[in-house]
Design a protein around this motif. Structure first.
Motif, mmCIF file in Angstrom:
data_model
loop_
_atom_site.group_PDB
_atom_site.id
_atom_site.type_symbol
_atom_site.label_atom_id
_atom_site.label_comp_id
_atom_site.label_asym_id
_atom_site.label_seq_id
_atom_site.Cartn_x
_atom_site.Cartn_y
_atom_site.Cartn_z
ATOM 1 N N ILE A 179 -6.363 10.416 2.705
ATOM 2 C CA ILE A 179 -6.546 8.963 2.798
ATOM 3 C C ILE A 179 -5.213 8.259 2.520
ATOM 4 N N PRO A 180 -4.842 7.284 3.341
ATOM 5 C CA PRO A 180 -3.546 6.601 3.164
ATOM 6 C C PRO A 180 -3.597 5.510 2.089
ATOM 7 N N GLY A 181 -3.892 5.875 0.876
ATOM 8 C CA GLY A 181 -4.032 4.899 -0.205
ATOM 9 C C GLY A 181 -2.761 4.138 -0.509
ATOM 10 N N SER A 182 -1.635 4.839 -0.537
ATOM 11 C CA SER A 182 -0.377 4.148 -0.844
ATOM 12 C C SER A 182 -0.008 3.187 0.278
ATOM 13 N N GLY A 183 -0.318 3.545 1.517
ATOM 14 C CA GLY A 183 -0.027 2.648 2.632
ATOM 15 C C GLY A 183 -0.788 1.344 2.530
ATOM 16 N N VAL A 184 -2.051 1.425 2.147
ATOM 17 C CA VAL A 184 -2.862 0.219 1.980
ATOM 18 C C VAL A 184 -2.339 -0.607 0.801
ATOM 19 N N TYR A 185 -1.960 0.091 -0.279
ATOM 20 C CA TYR A 185 -1.401 -0.608 -1.447
ATOM 21 C C TYR A 185 -0.133 -1.365 -1.068
ATOM 22 N N TYR A 186 0.782 -0.683 -0.391
ATOM 23 C CA TYR A 186 2.037 -1.336 -0.026
ATOM 24 C C TYR A 186 1.836 -2.439 1.006
ATOM 25 N N THR A 187 0.837 -2.304 1.849
ATOM 26 C CA THR A 187 0.525 -3.395 2.769
ATOM 27 C C THR A 187 0.151 -4.653 1.997
ATOM 28 N N ALA A 188 -0.732 -4.501 1.021
ATOM 29 C CA ALA A 188 -1.128 -5.649 0.192
ATOM 30 C C ALA A 188 0.056 -6.178 -0.610
ATOM 31 N N TYR A 189 0.869 -5.268 -1.132
ATOM 32 C CA TYR A 189 2.042 -5.680 -1.915
ATOM 33 C C TYR A 189 3.011 -6.505 -1.062
ATOM 34 N N TYR A 190 3.289 -6.016 0.136
ATOM 35 C CA TYR A 190 4.215 -6.737 1.004
ATOM 36 C C TYR A 190 3.639 -8.069 1.468
ATOM 37 N N LEU A 191 2.344 -8.138 1.627
ATOM 38 C CA LEU A 191 1.723 -9.418 1.975
ATOM 39 C C LEU A 191 1.871 -10.418 0.834
ATOM 40 N N VAL A 192 1.640 -9.963 -0.391
ATOM 41 C CA VAL A 192 1.731 -10.852 -1.554
ATOM 42 C C VAL A 192 3.165 -11.311 -1.777
ATOM 43 N N THR A 193 4.124 -10.435 -1.537
ATOM 44 C CA THR A 193 5.532 -10.797 -1.741
ATOM 45 C C THR A 193 6.156 -11.446 -0.508
ATOM 46 N N ASN A 194 5.338 -11.764 0.474
ATOM 47 C CA ASN A 194 5.754 -12.475 1.689
ATOM 48 C C ASN A 194 6.783 -11.704 2.516
ATOM 49 N N GLN A 195 6.675 -10.392 2.539
ATOM 50 C CA GLN A 195 7.511 -9.545 3.397
ATOM 51 C C GLN A 195 6.636 -9.105 4.579
#
Length: 158
Positions: free
Chosen positions: A91-107
């Protein structure tokens, strides 16, 4: 080198068993669940240097579902016991985490890249599951192949 081999064998095995415990799988199936997750991870790990991550996830999912189907017939239990726990190392858990992280940090460019990559991995896993689950259950039974082999031998004697 030894540490890398250790981590790629023990971690998926123990992680899969941990998810089996979390999902209240009967304890007699823990080793089978662990081996299912381990084999799926090893299929992913050995194919990933040669193909994309999504294709490697597809092959890992194929192995997990194939082993789950075989164990389902052999142990006479539902496929979800092995499939749900065994698929977790892929399962790509880190990918989903980093997607949310980059969305929150406006990247947004990074978020789109990670999100699309995670989506491709998820679809590859789903396609791997569908390919193997669409095979009829009888093909995973030894008795089916023994009967088929005996029938084929009967026709040759005529």
């Amino acid at each position: 080198m030894i540490w890398d081999i250790f981590l790629n064998v023990v971690c998926p095995f123990m992680g899969t068993i941990a998810f089996a415990v979390l999902f209240s799988v009967p304890s007699k199936y823990f080793i089978s669940c662990g081996l299912t997750g381990l084999m799926g991870w090893l299929a992913y790990y050995f194919t990933e240097p040669y193909v994309s991550i999504a294709i490697a996830s597809f092959f890992g999912a194929l192995v997990v579902v194939l082993i789950s189907r075989i164990l389902t017939v052999r142990k006479k239990c539902p496929i979800t016991i092995f499939l749900v726990a065994g698929i977790f190392p892929l399962i790509p858990g880190s990918g989903v985490y980093y997607t949310a992280y980059y969305l929150v940090t406006n990247q947004l460019n990074q978020a789109a890249f990670k999100g699309l990559e995670s989506l491709k991995i998820a679809f590859a896993i789903v396609i791997g599951i569908v390919v193997i689950v669409s095979i009829p259950r009888q093909f995973f039974s030894i008795e089916y192949w023994v009967r088929k082999w005996k029938r084929k031998g009967e026709f040759k004697n005529d």
